[in-house]
Design a protein around this motif. Structure first.
Motif, mmCIF file in Angstrom:
data_model
loop_
_atom_site.group_PDB
_atom_site.id
_atom_site.type_symbol
_atom_site.label_atom_id
_atom_site.label_comp_id
_atom_site.label_asym_id
_atom_site.label_seq_id
_atom_site.Cartn_x
_atom_site.Cartn_y
_atom_site.Cartn_z
ATOM 1 N N ILE A 186 -10.917 39.710 1.070
ATOM 2 C CA ILE A 186 -11.783 39.968 -0.078
ATOM 3 C C ILE A 186 -11.087 40.965 -0.997
ATOM 4 O O ILE A 186 -10.166 41.685 -0.586
ATOM 5 C CB ILE A 186 -13.167 40.496 0.349
ATOM 6 C CG1 ILE A 186 -13.038 41.822 1.114
ATOM 7 C CG2 ILE A 186 -13.903 39.455 1.183
ATOM 8 C CD1 ILE A 186 -14.377 42.473 1.437
ATOM 9 N N GLU A 200 -16.189 34.400 -1.907
ATOM 10 C CA GLU A 200 -15.880 35.107 -0.655
ATOM 11 C C GLU A 200 -16.956 34.849 0.392
ATOM 12 O O GLU A 200 -16.658 34.706 1.581
ATOM 13 C CB GLU A 200 -15.714 36.601 -0.936
ATOM 14 C CG GLU A 200 -14.437 36.912 -1.711
ATOM 15 C CD GLU A 200 -14.390 38.324 -2.265
ATOM 16 O OE1 GLU A 200 -13.298 38.766 -2.660
ATOM 17 O OE2 GLU A 200 -15.458 38.990 -2.312
ATOM 18 N N GLU A 232 -16.284 31.480 1.803
ATOM 19 C CA GLU A 232 -15.151 31.526 2.731
ATOM 20 C C GLU A 232 -15.579 32.087 4.081
ATOM 21 O O GLU A 232 -15.113 31.625 5.133
ATOM 22 C CB GLU A 232 -14.023 32.361 2.135
ATOM 23 C CG GLU A 232 -13.288 31.694 0.988
ATOM 24 C CD GLU A 232 -12.140 32.550 0.483
ATOM 25 O OE1 GLU A 232 -11.513 33.251 1.301
ATOM 26 O OE2 GLU A 232 -11.873 32.524 -0.732
ATOM 27 N N PRO A 248 -15.000 39.997 6.930
ATOM 28 C CA PRO A 248 -14.206 40.143 5.715
ATOM 29 C C PRO A 248 -13.375 41.426 5.782
ATOM 30 O O PRO A 248 -13.816 42.426 6.365
ATOM 31 C CB PRO A 248 -15.266 40.233 4.615
ATOM 32 C CG PRO A 248 -16.460 40.836 5.297
ATOM 33 C CD PRO A 248 -16.409 40.371 6.728
ATOM 34 N N LEU A 298 -19.262 41.393 -2.430
ATOM 35 C CA LEU A 298 -18.649 40.101 -2.156
ATOM 36 C C LEU A 298 -18.946 39.127 -3.295
ATOM 37 O O LEU A 298 -20.061 39.082 -3.809
ATOM 38 C CB LEU A 298 -19.175 39.508 -0.852
ATOM 39 C CG LEU A 298 -18.926 40.278 0.445
ATOM 40 C CD1 LEU A 298 -19.293 39.413 1.643
ATOM 41 C CD2 LEU A 298 -17.480 40.732 0.549
#
Length: 315
Positions: free
Chosen positions: A83, A114, A117, A58, A110
């Motif tokens: 993010i 997120e 993902e 991320p 997070l």
């Protein structure tokens, strides 16, 4: 191809000084900024030595943009998940005698979306059939405690083995789930996992075999200046290199894992490479990863079924 996932990456700032003295104004001899996080370091070491790798991570905020730029400079292919919160910056103070002090931030928070993902991004990379998935590092706030178990299930569905390098609760949850193929704790992390001190080769071996009983195929235990131990259900190997004047120990274990996974050689040779890569990393500043010219495989000694009473940590 080896895919790595680092849920809590960082920009690592290293300051090299003579001696750390609390309360003083100190001037750094050298300052380094490098992409960080355990999985990121594994990808960097692999790429530095010519292996194909993709780092999944991320990124957010100005620090995330800097992290992406640094990875591009290191020629590391990335699959990034955007993010909202900025990724963390960590600080390492490395003294001339090799003493290393780390100041690690907690990292971003997070969201559930997120996290989803990130899992999707890993699955997409695993669809390409890599040799390994490396899941590594701490978990950021907001990430589920079983994130590494979820990643292992995604990998298992695609027939990809998983190597895990973490500590504390994330390591315990994943190890107990029995879905990790290779665990790579250091000696202290393994001791914490089992809840007892491990001071000899025999004690480390017994602890590693207990973890193998939970479902892991192998445990690679890094022992600092004492080398590393590779334990399987019915075999154990110990390896150590020549004495190295340490410049920074940060990331050395990550380089050891990268060396172990670099090629599908027999176990003893993979262990030899792990120790050679880790030893080379210790002699470099910050989280610099070693290239082929810095790695000396011939300097590493391998012992099969080492003496159990050999002390690997002074009481």
């Amino acid at each position: 191809m080896i895919v790595t996932v680092t849920p809590n990456p960082s920009v690592d700032h290293t300051l090299e000084i003579d001696t750390l003295t609390r309360g003083d104004v100190l001037r750094a001899r050298n300052v380094h900024a490098e992409p960080g996080g355990k999985g990121v370091n594994v990808s960097r070491a692999l790429r530095r030595n010519g292996a194909a790798t993709t780092a999944v991570l991320p990124v957010g905020g100005a620090e995330g943009r800097q992290l992406s730029t640094l990875l591009e400079e290191h020629d590391v292919a990335c699959a990034t998940v955007r993010i909202a919160a900025p990724v963390r910056s960590n600080i390492t103070v490395a003294e001339r005698d090799g003493t290393t002090t780390k100041l690690n931030a907690a990292g971003p928070v997070l969201t559930e979306a997120e996290v989803d993902e990130l899992l999707t991004a890993v699955g997409a990379e695993l669809d390409g059939g890599p040799r390994w998935l490396v899941a590594a590092g701490s978990l950021p706030t907001g990430a589920p405690g079983d994130l590494y178990v979820r990643l292992a299930r995604i990998a298992a569905a695609r027939g990809v083995p998983v190597a895990l390098d973490s500590s504390g609760a994330p390591l315990e949850v994943a190890a107990l789930a029995g879905q990790i193929d290779l665990l790579k704790p250091n000696q202290e992390e393994l001791a914490e996992l089992l809840g007892r001190e491990l001071c000899t080769i025999g004690e480390v071996t017994e602890a590693a075999r207990e973890v193998i009983g939970w479902g892991a195929e192998a445990v690679l235990v890094t022992l600092g200046a004492h080398g590393a131990l590779l334990v399987r259900a019915h075999h154990v190997w110990w390896a150590a290199g020549q004495s190295v004047v340490p410049r920074s120990t940060v990331g050395a274990g990550d380089c050891s894992l990268a060396g172990y996974l670099f090629a599908d050689d027999p176990p003893a040779e993979r262990l030899r490479r792990a120790v050679a890569w880790g030893s080379a990393a210790v002699a470099l500043p910050g989280t610099t990863v070693p290239g082929p010219d810095a790695i000396d495989l011939d300097a590493v000694r391998i012992v099969a079924e080492p003496e159990p009473a050999q002390v690997v940590k002074e009481l």
